[in-house]
Write a protein that holds these residues in place. Structure first.
Motif, PDB file in Angstrom:
ATOM      1  N   ARG A 132      26.205  47.510  37.374  1.00  0.00           N
ATOM      2  CA  ARG A 132      25.099  46.950  38.008  1.00  0.00           C
ATOM      3  C   ARG A 132      25.586  47.023  39.580  1.00  0.00           C
ATOM      4  O   ARG A 132      24.521  47.552  40.635  1.00  0.00           O
ATOM      5  CB  ARG A 132      24.984  45.473  37.928  1.00  0.00           C
ATOM      6  N   ASN A 133      26.697  47.193  39.926  1.00  0.00           N
ATOM      7  CA  ASN A 133      27.197  47.430  41.357  1.00  0.00           C
ATOM      8  C   ASN A 133      28.503  48.387  41.329  1.00  0.00           C
ATOM      9  O   ASN A 133      29.435  48.035  41.268  1.00  0.00           O
ATOM     10  CB  ASN A 133      27.643  46.167  41.995  1.00  0.00           C
ATOM     11  N   SER A 134      27.924  49.686  41.327  1.00  0.00           N
ATOM     12  CA  SER A 134      29.096  50.773  40.784  1.00  0.00           C
ATOM     13  C   SER A 134      29.787  51.174  42.127  1.00  0.00           C
ATOM     14  O   SER A 134      29.055  51.325  43.227  1.00  0.00           O
ATOM     15  CB  SER A 134      28.150  51.973  40.360  1.00  0.00           C
TER      16      SER A 134
ATOM     17  N   GLU B  66      31.651  44.818  34.056  1.00  0.00           N
ATOM     18  CA  GLU B  66      31.252  44.365  35.297  1.00  0.00           C
ATOM     19  C   GLU B  66      32.430  43.615  36.101  1.00  0.00           C
ATOM     20  O   GLU B  66      33.214  43.850  37.115  1.00  0.00           O
ATOM     21  CB  GLU B  66      30.107  43.794  35.657  1.00  0.00           C
ATOM     22  N   GLU B  67      32.996  42.585  35.368  1.00  0.00           N
ATOM     23  CA  GLU B  67      33.853  41.533  35.748  1.00  0.00           C
ATOM     24  C   GLU B  67      35.320  42.563  35.770  1.00  0.00           C
ATOM     25  O   GLU B  67      36.001  42.306  36.972  1.00  0.00           O
ATOM     26  CB  GLU B  67      34.124  40.554  34.993  1.00  0.00           C
ATOM     27  N   MET B  68      35.639  43.438  34.890  1.00  0.00           N
ATOM     28  CA  MET B  68      36.930  44.194  34.868  1.00  0.00           C
ATOM     29  C   MET B  68      36.753  45.091  36.053  1.00  0.00           C
ATOM     30  O   MET B  68      37.996  45.192  36.557  1.00  0.00           O
ATOM     31  CB  MET B  68      37.021  44.652  33.540  1.00  0.00           C
ATOM     32  N   LYS B  69      35.801  45.657  36.464  1.00  0.00           N
ATOM     33  CA  LYS B  69      35.601  46.531  37.543  1.00  0.00           C
ATOM     34  C   LYS B  69      35.906  45.680  38.792  1.00  0.00           C
ATOM     35  O   LYS B  69      36.603  46.301  39.635  1.00  0.00           O
ATOM     36  CB  LYS B  69      34.258  47.145  37.512  1.00  0.00           C
TER      37      LYS B  69
ATOM     38  N   TYR C  66      39.822  47.359  37.298  1.00  0.00           N
ATOM     39  CA  TYR C  66      39.869  47.888  36.001  1.00  0.00           C
ATOM     40  C   TYR C  66      38.814  48.473  35.494  1.00  0.00           C
ATOM     41  O   TYR C  66      37.718  47.977  35.378  1.00  0.00           O
ATOM     42  CB  TYR C  66      40.632  47.159  34.903  1.00  0.00           C
ATOM     43  N   LEU C  67      38.720  50.052  35.338  1.00  0.00           N
ATOM     44  CA  LEU C  67      37.603  50.592  34.820  1.00  0.00           C
ATOM     45  C   LEU C  67      37.576  50.716  33.332  1.00  0.00           C
ATOM     46  O   LEU C  67      38.859  51.674  32.879  1.00  0.00           O
ATOM     47  CB  LEU C  67      37.401  52.001  35.569  1.00  0.00           C
TER      48      LEU C  67
ATOM     49  N   HIS D 228      41.560  36.541  31.476  1.00  0.00           N
ATOM     50  CA  HIS D 228      41.030  35.444  32.100  1.00  0.00           C
ATOM     51  C   HIS D 228      39.540  35.705  32.019  1.00  0.00           C
ATOM     52  O   HIS D 228      38.767  34.471  31.933  1.00  0.00           O
ATOM     53  CB  HIS D 228      41.376  35.635  33.632  1.00  0.00           C
ATOM     54  N   ILE D 229      38.840  36.760  31.818  1.00  0.00           N
ATOM     55  CA  ILE D 229      37.633  36.783  31.427  1.00  0.00           C
ATOM     56  C   ILE D 229      37.127  36.104  30.281  1.00  0.00           C
ATOM     57  O   ILE D 229      36.042  35.542  30.238  1.00  0.00           O
ATOM     58  CB  ILE D 229      36.956  38.311  31.744  1.00  0.00           C
TER      59      ILE D 229
END
Length: 421
Positions: free
Chosen positions: A24-26, A375-378, A382-383, A416-417
């Protein structure tokens, strides 16, 4: 540098609408170094996707890029109608690492083109037209390779080749691996008995990447090969994603103890520089004997780069690294599955080609949850990739130069996520 919002606006204005990204926010990626990439603000991301198994040796690996640059400064392009040493050396080198008698190589530019060429060669050699493919496989975006692709989202052409028969893949979450393999083999036997004399080849990925990291039971291809041979049908191993060490072996078919009639390769061979090929033994290769060429296939820069890649894979023992680090990563993913069974349905794959299937209330919820995790990992640096029939499988395909600390850090962030999910 104009920034991510302006780049996003240009993409929307000038790209086809099919071109999308995961986030969503790259982030706008501007630099890479081995297993890390950096955005326009200097934020570091650990890359666990490697451009879908491409940069196996790491981003901008100096041991490779220096040789690429040197070749660029010497001779950038000719076609195969002229003699140059790099592509001849590369073909010789590939003959030494390819399994069995696969010693002839035809160079092209992409995995799609490699698969297309191998399928053409199968038709030329057998004098037959038909193909067999596995459901949920992905083989390319040209007309013929799209025709043997079994993932609906990638079959965008309404007028695909009709001489393709799909059989069920050797995977079903409701069956044991042995039962799923046997069911697929029964499908294959039926097809061969009904129309084996019209089939040129079966094309299959040893491990389905985009299909959700599906690795068959190890006896599967050992049973497939003699069935095909009985009817004179060839076997093409699509090693576009799996080749060159990713699975803990140089080529994934080695896990099954089977030498296919042809192997297609791309992605990791160039470590980001476009290079691909299809390989066969002398007898089959002899059927491609009328004049043919690929304008950019095997050009000096791609060939020199691929030679550097093979040197690096050998010197750094990357297949062994993938096996060892993959075991560590898989154990960590299994531990998360044990802790969060309500969110994780399965962990599968081998080496550094692993998938984690996520759960949701329904298929749409599982896919949405997968996007949320990405998204959260990014945001945590982390990708990770995603694939699967329902787009709910996290794909872990990092550069093979990843280190233990990167794996442990990623697993901690993922935990954590999942705690808060």
């Amino acid at each position: 540098m104009i920034g991510r919002e302006a780049v996003t606006a240009k993409r929307k204005q000038y790209f086809y609408p099919c071109t999308q990204h995961f986030y969503r926010n790259s982030p706008q990626l501007v630099r890479g170094s081995m297993q890390y990439v950096y955005d326009e603000n200097g934020k570091e991301y650990t890359d666990f996707f490697a451009g879908v198994s491409v940069v196996a040796c790491g981003h901008c690996n100096p041991a490779i890029t220096e040789r690429t640059i040197h070749q660029l400064q010497q001779l950038q392009h000719t076609t195969t109608v002229y003699l140059t040493q790099p592509n001849a050396d590369l073909a010789e080198r590939l003959a030494k690492v390819l399994p069995g008698n696969l010693r002839r190589t035809f160079f092209v530019n992409s995995g799609s083109e490699a698969n297309e060429g191998a399928m053409l060669l199968a038709r030329l050699h057998t004098g037959r037209k038909g193909f067999i493919a596995l459901e949920s496989g992905l083989h390319g975006r040209t007309n013929l390779t799209m025709s043997v692709t079994g993932l609906p989202m990638w079959r965008t052409d309404k007028y695909l080749d009709e001489d393709v028969t799909f059989i069920r893949r050797p995977y079903d979450p409701d069956l044991t691996p042995e039962q799923a393999a046997e069911r697929s083999l029964e499908d294959l036997k039926k097809v061969l008995e009904e129309k084996g004399e019209s089939i040129a080849t079966m094309i299959a990925e040893p491990i389905q990447g985009n299909g959700g990291m599906i690795m068959p039971e190890l006896s599967y291809f050992r049973s497939v090969k003699p069935l095909l041979e009985h009817f004179g049908v060839l076997l093409i191993a699509d090693e576009i994603q799996t080749g060159f060490g990713r699975t803990g072996a140089m080529f994934a078919m080695e896990h099954f103890g089977v030498v296919p009639d042809m192997i297609t390769m791309a992605k990791a061979l160039g470590n980001g520089v476009p290079v691909a090929a299809f390989a066969a033994g002398d007898e089959i290769a002899s059927s491609l004997n009328t004049p043919s060429a690929s304008t950019f296939g095997g050009n000096p820069v791609s060939a020199a780069t691929a030679l550097a890649v093979l040197d690096y894979i050998e010197s750094e023992r990357l297949p062994e690294r993938a096996q060892q680090l993959g075991a560590r990563l898989k154990e960590g993913l299994w531990d998360l599955q044990r802790r969060y069974p309500e969110r994780i349905a399965d962990v599968r794959g081998t080496g550094l080609m692993l998938g984690m299937e996520l759960r949701g209330g329904n298929a749409a919820d599982a896919a949405a949850f997968t996007d949320d995790v990405l998204e959260e990992m990014k945001d945590r640096g982390y990708l990770i990739g995603k694939n699967g029939v329902g787009r709910n499988v996290l794909a872990f395909q990092p550069p093979l130069v990843i280190v233990e600390q990167d794996i442990d850090g990623m697993l901690g962030a993922l935990a954590h996520i999942l705690v808060g999910a």
